[in-house]
Design a protein around this motif. Sequence first.
Motif, PDB file in Angstrom:
ATOM      1  N   GLU A 114       0.832  -1.203   0.000  1.00  6.31           N
ATOM      2  CA  GLU A 114       0.000   0.000   0.000  1.00  6.31           C
ATOM      3  C   GLU A 114       0.869   1.256   0.000  1.00  6.31           C
ATOM      4  N   ILE A 115       1.990   1.211   0.685  1.00  2.00           N
ATOM      5  CA  ILE A 115       2.914   2.347   0.690  1.00  2.00           C
ATOM      6  C   ILE A 115       3.528   2.534  -0.692  1.00  2.00           C
ATOM      7  N   LEU A 116       3.955   1.446  -1.310  1.00  2.00           N
ATOM      8  CA  LEU A 116       4.516   1.541  -2.660  1.00  2.00           C
ATOM      9  C   LEU A 116       3.522   2.183  -3.621  1.00  2.00           C
ATOM     10  N   ARG A 117       2.291   1.697  -3.577  1.00  2.00           N
ATOM     11  CA  ARG A 117       1.285   2.217  -4.515  1.00  2.00           C
ATOM     12  C   ARG A 117       0.964   3.676  -4.242  1.00  2.00           C
ATOM     13  N   ARG A 118       0.977   4.066  -2.980  1.00  2.00           N
ATOM     14  CA  ARG A 118       0.700   5.456  -2.620  1.00  2.00           C
ATOM     15  C   ARG A 118       1.744   6.400  -3.223  1.00  2.00           C
ATOM     16  N   HIS A 119       2.940   5.886  -3.448  1.00  2.00           N
ATOM     17  CA  HIS A 119       4.014   6.708  -4.010  1.00  2.00           C
ATOM     18  C   HIS A 119       4.245   6.429  -5.494  1.00  2.00           C
ATOM     19  N   GLY A 120       3.237   5.872  -6.155  1.00  2.00           N
ATOM     20  CA  GLY A 120       3.281   5.721  -7.602  1.00  2.00           C
ATOM     21  C   GLY A 120       4.091   4.550  -8.106  1.00  2.00           C
ATOM     22  N   LEU A 121       4.468   3.626  -7.219  1.00  2.00           N
ATOM     23  CA  LEU A 121       5.182   2.422  -7.638  1.00  2.00           C
ATOM     24  C   LEU A 121       4.154   1.340  -7.923  1.00  2.00           C
ATOM     25  N   THR A 122       3.939   1.072  -9.182  1.00  2.00           N
ATOM     26  CA  THR A 122       2.833   0.224  -9.623  1.00  2.00           C
ATOM     27  C   THR A 122       3.269  -1.148 -10.107  1.00  2.00           C
ATOM     28  N   VAL A 123       4.570  -1.434 -10.084  1.00  3.17           N
ATOM     29  CA  VAL A 123       5.098  -2.728 -10.510  1.00  3.17           C
ATOM     30  C   VAL A 123       6.100  -3.197  -9.460  1.00  3.17           C
ATOM     31  N   ASP A 124       5.968  -4.458  -9.040  1.00  2.00           N
ATOM     32  CA  ASP A 124       6.892  -5.011  -8.062  1.00  2.00           C
ATOM     33  C   ASP A 124       7.540  -6.283  -8.584  1.00  2.00           C
ATOM     34  N   VAL A 125       8.856  -6.396  -8.367  1.00  2.00           N
ATOM     35  CA  VAL A 125       9.600  -7.607  -8.766  1.00  2.00           C
ATOM     36  C   VAL A 125      10.414  -8.108  -7.570  1.00  2.00           C
ATOM     37  N   THR A 167      -4.891  -3.143  -3.780  1.00  2.00           N
ATOM     38  CA  THR A 167      -4.662  -2.569  -2.458  1.00  2.00           C
ATOM     39  C   THR A 167      -5.613  -1.387  -2.273  1.00  2.00           C
ATOM     40  N   SER A 168      -5.686  -0.894  -1.065  1.00  2.00           N
ATOM     41  CA  SER A 168      -6.563   0.252  -0.791  1.00  2.00           C
ATOM     42  C   SER A 168      -6.079   1.519  -1.479  1.00  2.00           C
ATOM     43  N   GLU A 169      -4.808   1.522  -1.943  1.00  2.00           N
ATOM     44  CA  GLU A 169      -4.246   2.683  -2.627  1.00  2.00           C
ATOM     45  C   GLU A 169      -4.272   2.542  -4.147  1.00  2.00           C
ATOM     46  N   GLY A 170      -4.691   1.383  -4.639  1.00  2.00           N
ATOM     47  CA  GLY A 170      -4.692   1.128  -6.075  1.00  2.00           C
ATOM     48  C   GLY A 170      -4.022  -0.210  -6.360  1.00  2.00           C
ATOM     49  N   ASP A 171      -3.872  -0.519  -7.631  1.00  2.00           N
ATOM     50  CA  ASP A 171      -3.371  -1.834  -8.038  1.00  2.00           C
ATOM     51  C   ASP A 171      -1.860  -1.828  -8.248  1.00  2.00           C
ATOM     52  N   VAL A 172      -1.243  -2.972  -7.936  1.00  2.00           N
ATOM     53  CA  VAL A 172       0.179  -3.193  -8.183  1.00  2.00           C
ATOM     54  C   VAL A 172       0.323  -4.462  -9.021  1.00  2.00           C
ATOM     55  N   ARG A 173       1.050  -4.353 -10.120  1.00  2.00           N
ATOM     56  CA  ARG A 173       1.318  -5.516 -10.969  1.00  2.00           C
ATOM     57  C   ARG A 173       2.604  -6.172 -10.479  1.00  2.00           C
ATOM     58  N   CYS A 174       2.503  -7.424 -10.087  1.00  2.00           N
ATOM     59  CA  CYS A 174       3.621  -8.137  -9.464  1.00  2.00           C
ATOM     60  C   CYS A 174       4.132  -9.227 -10.395  1.00  2.00           C
ATOM     61  N   ILE A 175       5.433  -9.253 -10.587  1.00  2.00           N
ATOM     62  CA  ILE A 175       6.073 -10.318 -11.357  1.00  2.00           C
ATOM     63  C   ILE A 175       7.054 -11.031 -10.427  1.00  2.00           C
ATOM     64  N   PRO A 176       6.701 -12.221  -9.945  1.00  2.00           N
ATOM     65  CA  PRO A 176       7.623 -12.949  -9.073  1.00  2.00           C
ATOM     66  C   PRO A 176       8.933 -13.290  -9.786  1.00  2.00           C
ATOM     67  N   VAL A 177       9.996 -13.361  -9.024  1.00  2.00           N
ATOM     68  CA  VAL A 177      11.290 -13.755  -9.574  1.00  2.00           C
ATOM     69  C   VAL A 177      11.204 -15.209 -10.031  1.00  2.00           C
ATOM     70  N   PRO A 178      11.629 -15.528 -11.255  1.00  2.00           N
ATOM     71  CA  PRO A 178      11.536 -16.912 -11.735  1.00  2.00           C
ATOM     72  C   PRO A 178      12.342 -17.886 -10.881  1.00  2.00           C
ATOM     73  N   VAL A 179      11.774 -19.053 -10.693  1.00  2.00           N
ATOM     74  CA  VAL A 179      12.443 -20.145  -9.987  1.00  2.00           C
ATOM     75  C   VAL A 179      12.362 -21.392 -10.852  1.00  2.00           C
ATOM     76  N   MET A 180      13.102 -22.418 -10.468  1.00  2.00           N
ATOM     77  CA  MET A 180      13.100 -23.668 -11.211  1.00  2.00           C
ATOM     78  C   MET A 180      12.968 -24.831 -10.239  1.00  2.00           C
ATOM     79  N   LYS A 181      12.519 -25.964 -10.758  1.00  2.00           N
ATOM     80  CA  LYS A 181      12.446 -27.189  -9.968  1.00  2.00           C
ATOM     81  C   LYS A 181      13.697 -28.021 -10.219  1.00  2.00           C
ATOM     82  N   VAL A 182      14.357 -28.393  -9.126  1.00  2.00           N
ATOM     83  CA  VAL A 182      15.483 -29.323  -9.181  1.00  2.00           C
ATOM     84  C   VAL A 182      15.161 -30.427  -8.187  1.00  2.00           C
ATOM     85  N   GLY A 183      14.678 -31.555  -8.697  1.00  2.00           N
ATOM     86  CA  GLY A 183      14.181 -32.593  -7.808  1.00  2.00           C
ATOM     87  C   GLY A 183      12.999 -32.047  -7.018  1.00  2.00           C
TER      88      GLY A 183
END
Length: 320
Positions: free
Chosen positions: A151-162, A186-202
């Motif tokens: 919510e703090i990020l969005r309030r300050h115009g940060l609309t994408v999180d990685v 969020t209550s301050e607006g929407d944030v588009r989130c792209i999780p850091v890619p991971v892989m399966k090893v076993g």
Amino acid sequence: MSASRILSEKGMHHGRPVNSFCVDLEEWFHICGVPTVYQDPSTWDDAPAHVVEDTRLLMQMLDEAGAKGTFLTVGWVCEKYPDLIRELADAGHEIGCHTYFHRLVFSQTPEEFEADISRCVKVLREVSGQPVTAFRAPGFSMKRSCFWAYEILRRHGLTVDVSIVPAQRDHGGVDGFTRNPFLLHTSEGDVRCIPVPVMKVGPRTIPFSGGGYLRLFPRWLIYRGYEQNHRDGRPGMSYIHPREINPEQPRLELPWKKGFKYYVNLASTEGKLRDCLKRYRFTTIAEVVDAVTEWPEYRLANGEIVPVMPNTGARSDQAA
């Protein structure tokens, strides 16, 4: 989920998803989680400077590959080296936010975090001339205990999180979390989130495409991580710190495990990055976000991120 449902055609290159190239733009002594002689920001001006030279080498590598990147910048670095930030912006790279003082999110109160973010985005926008909408937490320290930060990020115009790593890690990580891009209400607006890619090893789920993982892993394992994600139509994400392409950087006295992770295989980083830049197509976070066609919806609820149930408008209380 297929590639055609995650990314539009402009997000594909020769049948593969286009990936984001991220640089966490900080100095060699900006380390999280352990005390060092440069823990106090008042000492930073006295430290040897390497970030400008190291960053310019990364810029050269991107230029030679015909690629652009997102430079998630510590506000202190921006104020100290404004010409470097202008140079990046003039070259067509995206400037993002990596906080002002490079402190772990969960080590701060909401008030402290907001003061830091406010100061950081102000200087980044003034110097770069860009809107600055992308954010990454230092040490990927966005975990369940500090989802209040959105919510703090969005309030300050940060609309994408990685920032979210859907696996276990030292400073953060949300094990078992969704691996696909999603839209967080969020209550301050929407944030588009792209999780850091991971892989399966076993049975394990691990990152592979940046930092100590990229330095430690052989090329074939890094490529396997990209291919796993690409088969699911998911874009990859390279992430690197300027210091990681400089084997001659000064060494900090660190606990053995931290020192190993921080300095292992520094001499291999540049070559691995160059090979990845030849093998795959990379661009900015903003361009990858623009190519995503499907954004499953989530919301904040009692400190958790939970999915919004499709079609009915009902909202699930089950965490992602």
